[in-house]
Write an enzyme that holds these catalytic residues in place. Sequence first.
Site, PDB file in Angstrom:
ATOM      1  N   SER A  79       0.815  -1.216   0.000  1.00 44.26           N
ATOM      2  CA  SER A  79       0.000   0.000   0.000  1.00 44.26           C
ATOM      3  C   SER A  79       0.847   1.265   0.000  1.00 44.26           C
ATOM      4  O   SER A  79       0.434   2.293  -0.555  1.00 44.26           O
ATOM      5  CB  SER A  79      -0.937   0.004   1.212  1.00 44.26           C
ATOM      6  N   ASP A 244      -6.145   7.780   8.095  1.00 42.73           N
ATOM      7  CA  ASP A 244      -6.355   6.510   8.803  1.00 42.73           C
ATOM      8  C   ASP A 244      -5.350   6.309   9.929  1.00 42.73           C
ATOM      9  O   ASP A 244      -5.371   5.279  10.594  1.00 42.73           O
ATOM     10  CB  ASP A 244      -6.326   5.334   7.826  1.00 42.73           C
ATOM     11  N   HIS A 247      -1.292   4.977   7.264  1.00 38.36           N
ATOM     12  CA  HIS A 247      -0.524   5.245   6.053  1.00 38.36           C
ATOM     13  C   HIS A 247      -0.023   6.689   6.066  1.00 38.36           C
ATOM     14  O   HIS A 247      -0.627   7.552   6.697  1.00 38.36           O
ATOM     15  CB  HIS A 247      -1.393   4.992   4.810  1.00 38.36           C
TER      16      HIS A 247
END
Length: 336
Positions: A79, A244, A247
């Site tokens: 990610s 979040d 990240h």
Amino acid sequence: MSRARVARRIAAGAAYGGGGIGLLGAATVGVVLAEVQLAKRNVGNGHVDPPRADGRYGGAFADRAIGCSAVRFAMLGDSTAAGQGVHRARQTPAALLASGLAAVGEQPVDLRNVALPGAQSDDLDRQVTLILSDPSWVPDVCVIMIGANDVTHRMPPTRSVRHLSAAVRRLRTAGAEVVVGTCPDLGTVENVYQPLRWLARRVSRQLAAAQTIGAVEQGGRTVSLGDLLGPEFAANPRELFGPDRYHPSAEGYATAAMAVLPTLCASLGLWPEEERPDVSRREGFLPVARAAAQAASEGGTEVTAAMPTGPRGPWALLKRRRRRRIHTPDPAPLPH
């Protein structure tokens, strides 16, 4: 046991098919699992797909680069490589690196990003196959960012390094330069508490060092991300972490990209620095395990293969390149 020795044991196990070396002591497993569940509840899900950044960068240089084809740049990993947590393509690390590479090289860069949010190192085989599936588009250079999910899913580190090493070997065999951004420091995640925070930091750095050995021995270069992001994220989490709280934010990705860019450019002979070590910046030749251990503790540190062997095995060059902010003329990708 020193981090260099642990890293060497993990890398050796990966090379010779050894079993996993346990990351967590049995006495702490129950507490750690409870902390993991708490962290998962507190960390946002972040299921929004990252923006697609594939395309051509540096289109303004096309007229100057007559007779010179665009640099083919591929991004692989998890990610972080995909740019999870930002909303604009130009904010992803792949786009930032493509723009920076175009600016330094003064030529167009074609980007393809096959990174997958949630990917572990065992997904690299699929990603490499995807990148190499088009014989008309063989990458000149690749960046891999992987490792965080290996830690959180407790993948045996020998298995993790084995998959990464195989990916680097396949890409190098195809003719691509390879730069690996090693496992980030998961101890900096805001909602991860003790004792998991201490364990996550320790395991992250052990894996980063082992990744360095595996990648360098296959002809790649590595850049440590863990300690680079660690102090900055810990000191300024509201700015450098995304919504979040897990990240990176756009500014966080820019920080990581600025550390990787010098090595990315140097792999293609484009960075305006001597490749010889600069003693004033504590650069030098070291056994690869020692170089890997030092790099894991200091973000932005590059490790690349040097002399093929020495009294204590393969040697590597430890570099601390000067980072420069790159002003790019056209940060948005152009379709091609």
